[in-house]
Design an enzyme around this catalytic site. Structure first.
Site, PDB file in Angstrom:
ATOM      1  N   PRO A   1       0.822  -1.174   0.000  1.00 35.89           N
ATOM      2  CA  PRO A   1       0.000   0.000   0.000  1.00 35.89           C
ATOM      3  C   PRO A   1       0.881   1.258   0.000  1.00 35.89           C
ATOM      4  O   PRO A   1       1.878   1.315   0.694  1.00 35.89           O
ATOM      5  CB  PRO A   1      -0.745  -0.124   1.317  1.00 35.89           C
ATOM      6  CG  PRO A   1      -0.763  -1.575   1.623  1.00 35.89           C
ATOM      7  CD  PRO A   1       0.346  -2.185   0.872  1.00 35.89           C
ATOM      8  N   GLU A   2       0.494   2.195  -0.806  1.00 37.20           N
ATOM      9  CA  GLU A   2       1.199   3.477  -0.849  1.00 37.20           C
ATOM     10  C   GLU A   2       0.444   4.471   0.039  1.00 37.20           C
ATOM     11  O   GLU A   2      -0.502   4.084   0.727  1.00 37.20           O
ATOM     12  CB  GLU A   2       1.288   3.970  -2.298  1.00 37.20           C
ATOM     13  CG  GLU A   2       1.858   2.902  -3.242  1.00 37.20           C
ATOM     14  CD  GLU A   2       1.967   3.355  -4.687  1.00 37.20           C
ATOM     15  OE1 GLU A   2       2.194   4.550  -4.919  1.00 37.20           O
ATOM     16  OE2 GLU A   2       1.825   2.507  -5.582  1.00 37.20           O
TER      17      GLU A   2
ATOM     18  N   ARG B   1       3.368 -12.075   2.016  1.00 36.86           N
ATOM     19  CA  ARG B   1       4.796 -12.226   1.692  1.00 36.86           C
ATOM     20  C   ARG B   1       5.724 -12.008   2.871  1.00 36.86           C
ATOM     21  O   ARG B   1       6.939 -12.145   2.705  1.00 36.86           O
ATOM     22  CB  ARG B   1       5.150 -11.281   0.539  1.00 36.86           C
ATOM     23  CG  ARG B   1       4.466 -11.674  -0.749  1.00 36.86           C
ATOM     24  CD  ARG B   1       4.731 -10.690  -1.862  1.00 36.86           C
ATOM     25  NE  ARG B   1       6.086 -10.784  -2.389  1.00 36.86           N
ATOM     26  CZ  ARG B   1       6.546 -10.013  -3.366  1.00 36.86           C
ATOM     27  NH1 ARG B   1       5.775  -9.071  -3.880  1.00 36.86           N
ATOM     28  NH2 ARG B   1       7.762 -10.154  -3.810  1.00 36.86           N
TER      29      ARG B   1
END
Length: 272
Positions: A2-3, A112
């Site tokens: 997420p940015e 991840r």
DNA sequence: AGGTCGACCTGGCAGC
DNA sequence: TGCTGCCAGGTCGACC
């Protein structure tokens, strides 16, 4: 991860739901997401009251009493609030479960395992927060500030936009979108940009990030907001992920190439 | 000092 | 039903 827009969306959601709640229990299903001794992490968190939820760059900051719970979601982290009485939908990716007061639960999911959770007494103890650059949606981020960050930098502007020491919070999706909006080629060396181009770039950074916050972020695969819902910005992306499809301005096919080991999308007609 | 590249991980998908 | 290779919202440390 997420940015900035995605993290800001999560921050706003969590501010409404978990502010004022106490962290009663911490259960780590995979301690690799904790970037400190796990026992210390649990000991510091248990019993703490959540006073406020902040954001800096792409990091979520839970303000506790004299401590900070710093959460970096990186590529695939999710923070999902589960209301009292609602079934806690832990999934395979759930790496930590926080039991809150009043029967609420907070899940940390991360496919991840790149995400980082830590509890610090000073924010500078986080290497990321120690070096992070200006916050692009704050008033202090002017065109002049951006210009000073670009001066003398012999790197492609796309690569520099991804550097959190230069500007906080811009990631791979919005870097391409911002440069399209500004009409600047991602291949241009940062130090070669003219003043009027830097002005356009500065405006594009603000416009694109604000628009994405309004749309509650972009969901490619993993991103979910604090309520477990996807964002809507993917519907309005101009270039990201659109290689081979016609440019929405000129009809020329959007191109993809690899820059600093990341995909870049752009229109060679509209961006010079 | 600034720039480049591999490492850290898991999993979905396309192609054979 | 494999298998292989490529791809993915990020950051850091080692190297030149």
């Amino acid at each position: 991860m997420p940015e900035l827009p995605e993290v800001e969306t999560i921050r706003r959601d969590l501010a409404k739901t978990i502010t004022g709640l106490r962290i009663e229990s911490v259960f780590l299903r995979d301690a690799r997401v904790v970037r400190m001794p796990p026992e210390e992490f649990v000991r510091r968190l248990e019993g703490q009251l959540i006073l406020a939820v902040h954001r800096r760059g792409k990091a979520l900051l839970l303000e506790l009493d004299g401590l900070w719970f710093v959460i970096q979601l990186m590529m695939t982290g999710q923070v999902v609030y589960v209301a009292p009485g609602q079934k806690a939908a832990a999934v395979k990716e759930t790496k930590a479960v926080f039991g809150l007061s009043k029967g609420a639960t907070l899940l940390y999911n991360d496919q991840r395992l790149f995400g980082r959770l830590m509890v610090v007494s000073r924010l500078e103890e986080s290497g990321y927060l120690k070096v992070i650059g200006p916050e692009p949606l704050e008033p202090g981020f002017t065109s002049e500030v951006l210009a000073s960050q670009l001066r003398g930098r012999n790197v492609a502007i796309k690569t520099l936009l991804l550097d959190h020491k230069v500007v906080a919070g811009i990631g791979n999706i919005y870097a391409s979108e911002i440069l399209f909006r500004a009409g600047i080629s991602p291949k241009r060396k940062a130090k070669r940009l003219k003043t009027r181009e830097i002005t356009r770039l500065h405006q594009a950074i603000k416009d694109v990030l604000r628009e994405a916050v309004r749309m509650r972020g972009t969901s490619l695969r993993n991103y979910r907001d604090g309520r477990g819902m996807p964002g809507r910005y993917l519907r309005v992306v101009r270039v990201y992920g659109r290689d081979g499809q016609p440019c929405l301005e000129c009809g020329e096919p959007v191109k993809r190439f690899v820059q600093a080991q990341r995909s870049t999308y752009f229109c060679s007609q509209c961006q010079k």
